[in-house]
Write a protein that holds these residues in place. Structure first.
Motif, PDB file in Angstrom:
ATOM      1  N   MET A  78       0.827  -1.199   0.000  1.00 13.62           N
ATOM      2  CA  MET A  78       0.000   0.000   0.000  1.00 13.62           C
ATOM      3  C   MET A  78       0.866   1.255   0.000  1.00 13.62           C
ATOM      4  SD  MET A  78      -3.319   0.545  -0.005  1.00 13.62           S
ATOM      5  CE  MET A  78      -4.054  -0.835   0.879  1.00 13.62           C
ATOM      6  N   ARG A  79       0.596   2.134  -0.973  1.00 12.26           N
ATOM      7  CA  ARG A  79       1.288   3.427  -1.039  1.00 12.26           C
ATOM      8  C   ARG A  79       0.256   4.478  -1.421  1.00 12.26           C
ATOM      9  NH1 ARG A  79       6.713   4.738  -4.664  1.00 12.26           N
ATOM     10  NH2 ARG A  79       7.839   5.852  -3.035  1.00 12.26           N
ATOM     11  N   LEU A  80      -0.111   5.309  -0.456  1.00 10.64           N
ATOM     12  CA  LEU A  80      -1.209   6.249  -0.646  1.00 10.64           C
ATOM     13  C   LEU A  80      -0.679   7.679  -0.765  1.00 10.64           C
ATOM     14  CD1 LEU A  80      -3.676   4.850   2.049  1.00 10.64           C
ATOM     15  CD2 LEU A  80      -3.527   4.259  -0.379  1.00 10.64           C
ATOM     16  N   PRO A  81      -1.104   8.416  -1.789  1.00  8.59           N
ATOM     17  CA  PRO A  81      -0.665   9.803  -1.931  1.00  8.59           C
ATOM     18  C   PRO A  81      -1.491  10.737  -1.052  1.00  8.59           C
ATOM     19  CG  PRO A  81      -2.110   9.249  -3.731  1.00  8.59           C
ATOM     20  CD  PRO A  81      -1.959   7.996  -2.910  1.00  8.59           C
ATOM     21  N   ARG A  82      -0.918  11.859  -0.732  1.00  9.24           N
ATOM     22  CA  ARG A  82      -1.683  12.898  -0.050  1.00  9.24           C
ATOM     23  C   ARG A  82      -2.607  13.545  -1.066  1.00  9.24           C
ATOM     24  NH1 ARG A  82      -0.114  13.793   5.089  1.00  9.24           N
ATOM     25  NH2 ARG A  82      -1.789  15.320   5.141  1.00  9.24           N
ATOM     26  N   VAL A  83      -3.777  13.942  -0.636  1.00 11.29           N
ATOM     27  CA  VAL A  83      -4.716  14.634  -1.525  1.00 11.29           C
ATOM     28  C   VAL A  83      -4.788  16.120  -1.191  1.00 11.29           C
ATOM     29  CG1 VAL A  83      -6.087  12.586  -1.991  1.00 11.29           C
ATOM     30  CG2 VAL A  83      -6.655  14.027  -0.013  1.00 11.29           C
ATOM     31  N   ASP A  84      -3.981  16.552  -0.235  1.00 15.57           N
ATOM     32  CA  ASP A  84      -3.979  17.973   0.141  1.00 15.57           C
ATOM     33  C   ASP A  84      -2.605  18.599  -0.054  1.00 15.57           C
ATOM     34  OD1 ASP A  84      -2.624  16.643   2.080  1.00 15.57           O
ATOM     35  OD2 ASP A  84      -3.710  17.486   3.782  1.00 15.57           O
ATOM     36  N   GLY A  85      -1.733  17.950  -0.805  1.00 17.49           N
ATOM     37  CA  GLY A  85      -0.402  18.508  -1.018  1.00 17.49           C
ATOM     38  C   GLY A  85       0.528  17.469  -1.604  1.00 17.49           C
TER      39      GLY A  85
ATOM     40  N   ALA B  31      -4.923  13.892   8.928  1.00 18.76           N
ATOM     41  CA  ALA B  31      -5.295  15.269   9.253  1.00 18.76           C
ATOM     42  C   ALA B  31      -4.767  16.219   8.177  1.00 18.76           C
ATOM     43  CB  ALA B  31      -4.726  15.656  10.618  1.00 18.76           C
ATOM     44  N   PRO B  32      -5.601  17.159   7.711  1.00 17.02           N
ATOM     45  CA  PRO B  32      -5.154  18.086   6.665  1.00 17.02           C
ATOM     46  C   PRO B  32      -3.945  18.894   7.130  1.00 17.02           C
ATOM     47  CG  PRO B  32      -7.530  18.209   6.965  1.00 17.02           C
ATOM     48  CD  PRO B  32      -7.001  17.393   8.103  1.00 17.02           C
ATOM     49  N   ARG B  33      -3.031  19.111   6.215  1.00 17.22           N
ATOM     50  CA  ARG B  33      -1.859  19.917   6.522  1.00 17.22           C
ATOM     51  C   ARG B  33      -2.127  21.371   6.189  1.00 17.22           C
ATOM     52  NH1 ARG B  33       3.246  16.831   3.895  1.00 17.22           N
ATOM     53  NH2 ARG B  33       2.036  17.306   2.002  1.00 17.22           N
ATOM     54  N   LYS B  34      -1.673  22.260   7.066  1.00 23.27           N
ATOM     55  CA  LYS B  34      -1.822  23.687   6.800  1.00 23.27           C
ATOM     56  C   LYS B  34      -0.777  24.124   5.782  1.00 23.27           C
ATOM     57  CE  LYS B  34      -3.658  24.872  11.357  1.00 23.27           C
ATOM     58  NZ  LYS B  34      -3.470  25.699  12.575  1.00 23.27           N
ATOM     59  N   LYS B  35      -1.231  24.925   4.847  1.00 25.06           N
ATOM     60  CA  LYS B  35      -0.324  25.413   3.818  1.00 25.06           C
ATOM     61  C   LYS B  35       0.632  26.436   4.418  1.00 25.06           C
ATOM     62  CE  LYS B  35      -0.237  27.574  -0.736  1.00 25.06           C
ATOM     63  NZ  LYS B  35      -1.054  28.137  -1.845  1.00 25.06           N
ATOM     64  N   GLN B  36       1.901  26.211   4.248  1.00 25.13           N
ATOM     65  CA  GLN B  36       2.922  27.120   4.769  1.00 25.13           C
ATOM     66  C   GLN B  36       3.726  27.701   3.620  1.00 25.13           C
ATOM     67  OE1 GLN B  36       5.235  24.856   7.553  1.00 25.13           O
ATOM     68  NE2 GLN B  36       3.682  24.977   9.162  1.00 25.13           N
ATOM     69  N   ARG B  37       3.716  29.009   3.533  1.00 25.13           N
ATOM     70  CA  ARG B  37       4.476  29.677   2.487  1.00 25.13           C
ATOM     71  C   ARG B  37       5.839  30.095   3.039  1.00 25.13           C
ATOM     72  NH1 ARG B  37       1.337  34.132  -0.830  1.00 25.13           N
ATOM     73  NH2 ARG B  37       3.239  33.800  -2.040  1.00 25.13           N
ATOM     74  N   PRO B  38       6.882  29.976   2.229  1.00 22.96           N
ATOM     75  CA  PRO B  38       8.209  30.381   2.707  1.00 22.96           C
ATOM     76  C   PRO B  38       8.292  31.896   2.916  1.00 22.96           C
ATOM     77  CG  PRO B  38       8.267  29.900   0.364  1.00 22.96           C
ATOM     78  CD  PRO B  38       6.923  29.465   0.856  1.00 22.96           C
ATOM     79  N   THR B  39       9.164  32.294   3.832  1.00 18.61           N
ATOM     80  CA  THR B  39       9.380  33.710   4.128  1.00 18.61           C
ATOM     81  C   THR B  39      10.816  34.081   3.784  1.00 18.61           C
ATOM     82  OG1 THR B  39       7.768  33.625   5.931  1.00 18.61           O
ATOM     83  CG2 THR B  39       9.313  35.482   5.913  1.00 18.61           C
ATOM     84  N   GLN B  40      10.987  35.195   3.091  1.00 23.29           N
ATOM     85  CA  GLN B  40      12.308  35.688   2.718  1.00 23.29           C
ATOM     86  C   GLN B  40      12.422  37.171   3.079  1.00 23.29           C
ATOM     87  OE1 GLN B  40      12.691  34.835  -1.472  1.00 23.29           O
ATOM     88  NE2 GLN B  40      13.206  32.677  -1.115  1.00 23.29           N
ATOM     89  N   ILE B  41      13.633  37.655   3.157  1.00 24.17           N
ATOM     90  CA  ILE B  41      13.901  39.059   3.477  1.00 24.17           C
ATOM     91  C   ILE B  41      14.788  39.653   2.395  1.00 24.17           C
ATOM     92  CG2 ILE B  41      14.990  40.643   5.117  1.00 24.17           C
ATOM     93  CD1 ILE B  41      14.247  38.701   7.333  1.00 24.17           C
ATOM     94  N   GLU B  42      14.461  40.834   1.953  1.00 25.11           N
ATOM     95  CA  GLU B  42      15.315  41.555   1.025  1.00 25.11           C
ATOM     96  C   GLU B  42      15.525  42.972   1.537  1.00 25.11           C
ATOM     97  OE1 GLU B  42      13.658  42.058  -2.830  1.00 25.11           O
ATOM     98  OE2 GLU B  42      11.821  43.026  -2.133  1.00 25.11           O
TER      99      GLU B  42
END
Length: 297
Positions: free
Chosen positions: A231-238, A263-274
């Motif tokens: 069994m190999r199941l893909p995530r459906v939320d990411g 449990a659904p994973r919360k979407k995390q966006r990367p943070t950068q500084i310029e």
């Protein structure tokens, strides 16, 4: 070629209505052209012919231009209808894609949860059966693993399906069946001979009766492997996998926290500084002046 599902528009109908008039106007021009030679004999007659010919030609030009205008309008209307249909089709396709994506997130999550729960139940039952079989009383048949029981057909004896009698050519000396039956030369259909290519001799052949039997051969048990291991199941939320049984043990699957895994994973966006300069130009004028004065010292 006539379009099977094409329905003419009002513009198309108006254009078609003028076609008989145009054909009649062209016939009139042709008739007048045929009478040109007779009109040349008299100036008055030729003047009358010229006026009629000019009027008929102008009528052909008028009707031709009118029909071309209708046809241009009709083509523009058809293009507009085609574009509108394409836009509707595109909008429907976008909606279908959005609906399917929503099903993947909802129905897909439910299906993955059910599969993972089923996999965990199989692992638990397999471990329980293994423990029970280790202390099985004498004479008791071992308890099978449910996922193996469901997917393994087990051993089966040979089973004859149908049979018939047939007659084949064989080598007379040892009874071997001739592979190419058509290559045996025979005058009476009972005895014959077979030339052996490259050997310089031939075999004597005779006809022999056989019973041809079609059957299912005997099969042995075939270990299909643990269900969780396959069994190999893909995530459906990411991205990534929800579950990869190939890297797990039965104990780990049995102890799995299914609710936490799905449990659904919360979407995390990367943070950068310029760092962006706020000065309009560099270096500032006072810094340049101070640098010049320091250079003169």
């Amino acid at each position: 070629m006539k379009k099977p599902f094409w329905k003419p528009s009002e513009i198309d109908k108006r254009s078609a209505a003028f076609q008989p008039e145009l054909a009649a106007a062209r016939r009139k021009v042709s008739e007048l052209d045929a009478g040109k030679a007779a009109a040349l004999a008299d100036s008055v007659a030729f003047g009358k012919w010229s006026a009629e010919r000019s009027a008929a030609s102008l009528e052909v030009d008028r009707l031709t231009g009118l029909i071309e205008t209708y046809e241009t309008d009709a083509e523009a209307a058809r293009r507009a209808d085609a574009e509108a249909a394409a836009r509707r089709e595109t909008a429907a396709a976008r909606k279908a894609a959005a609906d399917l994506a929503n099903r993947i997130r909802t129905d897909g999550a439910r299906i993955m949860t059910e599969l993972l729960q089923l996999t965990q139940d199989c692992a638990k039952q397999s471990l329980a059966a293994k423990a029970l079989n280790s202390r099985l009383p004498d004479g008791e048949v071992p308890v099978p693993a449910a996922d193996i029981l469901a997917r393994d057909f087990g051993a089966e004896d040979r089973k004859d399906l149908r049979s018939r009698e047939t007659t084949l050519w064989v080598v007379a000396d040892d009874g071997r069946i001739v592979g190419d039956q058509a290559s045996v030369n025979s005058a009476d259909g009972v005895t014959g001979h077979l030339h052996v290519a490259g050997a310089g001799f031939r075999w004597k052949c005779v006809r022999r009766k056989f019973r041809e039997v079609e059957f299912h051969p005997r099969t042995l048990p075939d270990w299909p492997g643990g269900l969780f291991q396959l069994m190999r199941l893909p995530r459906v939320d990411g991205l990534g996998y929800l579950f990869d049984g190939a890297t797990m043990t039965p104990e780990a699957v049995a102890d799995l926290d299914v609710a936490a895994v799905v449990a659904p994973r919360k979407k995390q966006r990367p943070t950068q500084i310029e760092l962006v300069p706020v000065d309009p130009a560099w270096p500032p004028a006072d810094v340049v002046g101070q640098a010049d004065r320091n250079a003169g010292l």
